[in-house]
Design an enzyme around this catalytic site. Structure first.
Site, PDB file in Angstrom:
ATOM      1  CG  ASP A 141      -7.277  -9.275   4.004  1.00 50.62           C
ATOM      2  OD1 ASP A 141      -6.117  -9.261   3.533  1.00 50.62           O
ATOM      3  OD2 ASP A 141      -7.929  -8.241   4.244  1.00 50.62           O
ATOM      4  NE  ARG A 160      -3.925  -2.161   0.482  1.00 45.09           N
ATOM      5  CZ  ARG A 160      -3.755  -3.346  -0.115  1.00 45.09           C
ATOM      6  NH1 ARG A 160      -2.705  -3.565  -0.897  1.00 45.09           N
ATOM      7  NH2 ARG A 160      -4.623  -4.304   0.052  1.00 45.09           N
ATOM      8  N   GLY A 203      -6.217 -12.708  -8.517  1.00 46.77           N
ATOM      9  CA  GLY A 203      -7.622 -12.391  -8.709  1.00 46.77           C
ATOM     10  C   GLY A 203      -8.396 -13.520  -9.382  1.00 46.77           C
TER      11      GLY A 203
END
Ligand code: ADP
Length: 304
Positions: A258, A167, A227
């Protein structure tokens, strides 16, 4: 066989826009979400604990009560006078979500101040989970304290699990971010990155480069999530690919990674092969992204 999982990081207060300007309050944070999902799927003779720091105010009390209500142990959450938990707000505009954060002086930034506390919690655990966000919120000297304890855990034969969860807005400097994430991975036995993050922030040209980069650090096991494309598993010399479950309509991808991590670790801990664990985790993550919010109730998740 019974065991103990410990997740280390920051749980925040979540405020989500509801009707008429009202806000709905919840609690979430990557490593806490992973602990929550691991708890859903570990047998009762396993304990799941969170290591963090909160304040002594009412919202901190509520957060701890929330963790306990989900059967996540709070003995390793320090209480720090004068600090409060971090907070974030989710704004919904035309179906798009955007986030605002208030976390720069959150109590959780002090979670690794006390090395003895870290050591006793980690020594009592079999699986230790941390992330790039855990590292991003800590002052440099506390990162070293935490990583030293994780290296000890790794040397003692524990499973040390790291999700880089990159991040950039949490880091002042991209070079420092990459160097610290790399040190985090070096302390781990199992790294669970998202391919997207790795190509964007490490400049990897392919999945192969991501795998090679982490293996060169001495990481034994890797689960690279991609993904809807599924996940690639590298466990020792064995490599495999597990597809994602098919999802027609994605509602909210919060916590996809998560929940995958938590479900995967729960299955791996109780004897499943990495492939079996990843198939189960893909089913759980697929269910999670078809519901709003980070923490989806057990009855909406994959069946046993
Ligand atoms: P992160 O949320 O950490 O960026 P990913 O986007 O790679 O992680 O997603 C984690 C896991 O969630 C994937 O490995 C997959 O199992 C599941 N997942 C994510 N997006 C989708 C999707 N569109 N369809 C099906 N499964 C998905």
């Amino acid at each position: 066989m019974a065991g103990r999982l410990l997740a280390i990081g920051e749980c925040m207060v979540e405020l989500m826009q509801a009707d008429g300007g009202l806000m709905r309050k919840s609690f979430a944070g990557d490593t806490f979400n992973t602990a929550y999902y691991a708890r859903q799927f570990l047998p009762a003779d396993w304990s799941v604990d969170y290591l963090s720091a909160v304040g002594t105010d009412m919202i901190s009390d509520e957060m701890l009560a929330f963790m306990q209500s989900h059967d996540v142990g709070i003995d390793h959450v320090a209480r720090i006078e004068g600090r409060s938990p971090g907070l974030y707000m989710i704004h919904l505009k035309d179906g798009e979500r955007s986030f605002s954060y208030w976390r720069s002086v959150s109590a959780a930034k002090l979670l690794a101040r006390d090395g003895d506390r870290l050591r006793s919690a980690i020594e009592a655990s079999d699986i230790v989970v941390f992330s790039g966000i855990t590292l991003a919120i800590l002052p440099a000297e506390d990162i070293e304290t935490l990583l030293a304890e994780l290296r000890r855990a790794r040397a003692a034969g524990k499973r040390v699990v790291f999700d880089p969860n990159i991040r950039p807005r949490l880091w002042d400097d991209a070079e420092y971010m990459r160097a610290t994430i790399t040190e985090g991975a070096r302390a781990a036995t199992l790294v669970m990155p998202s391919l997207d993050d790795e190509t964007t922030h490490f400049g990897d040209a392919s999945l192969e480069e991501t795998i090679a980069r982490y293996r060169a650090l001495g990481v034994e096991d890797l689960v690279v999530k991609d993904g809807s494309e599924g996940a690639t598993l590298v466990f020792g010399d064995k490599r495999s690919h597990v597809p994602s479950a098919k999802v027609e309509t994605v509602i909210d991808t919060t916590s996809a990674g998560d929940s995958f991590n938590g479900a995967f670790l729960a299955r791996l801990a109780t004897g499943a092969s990495p492939e079996e664990a990843a198939r189960f985790a893909a089913d759980v993550a697929a269910a999670v992204i078809q519901h709003h919010g980070a923490l989806v109730a057990r009855d909406k998740l994959a069946k046993e």
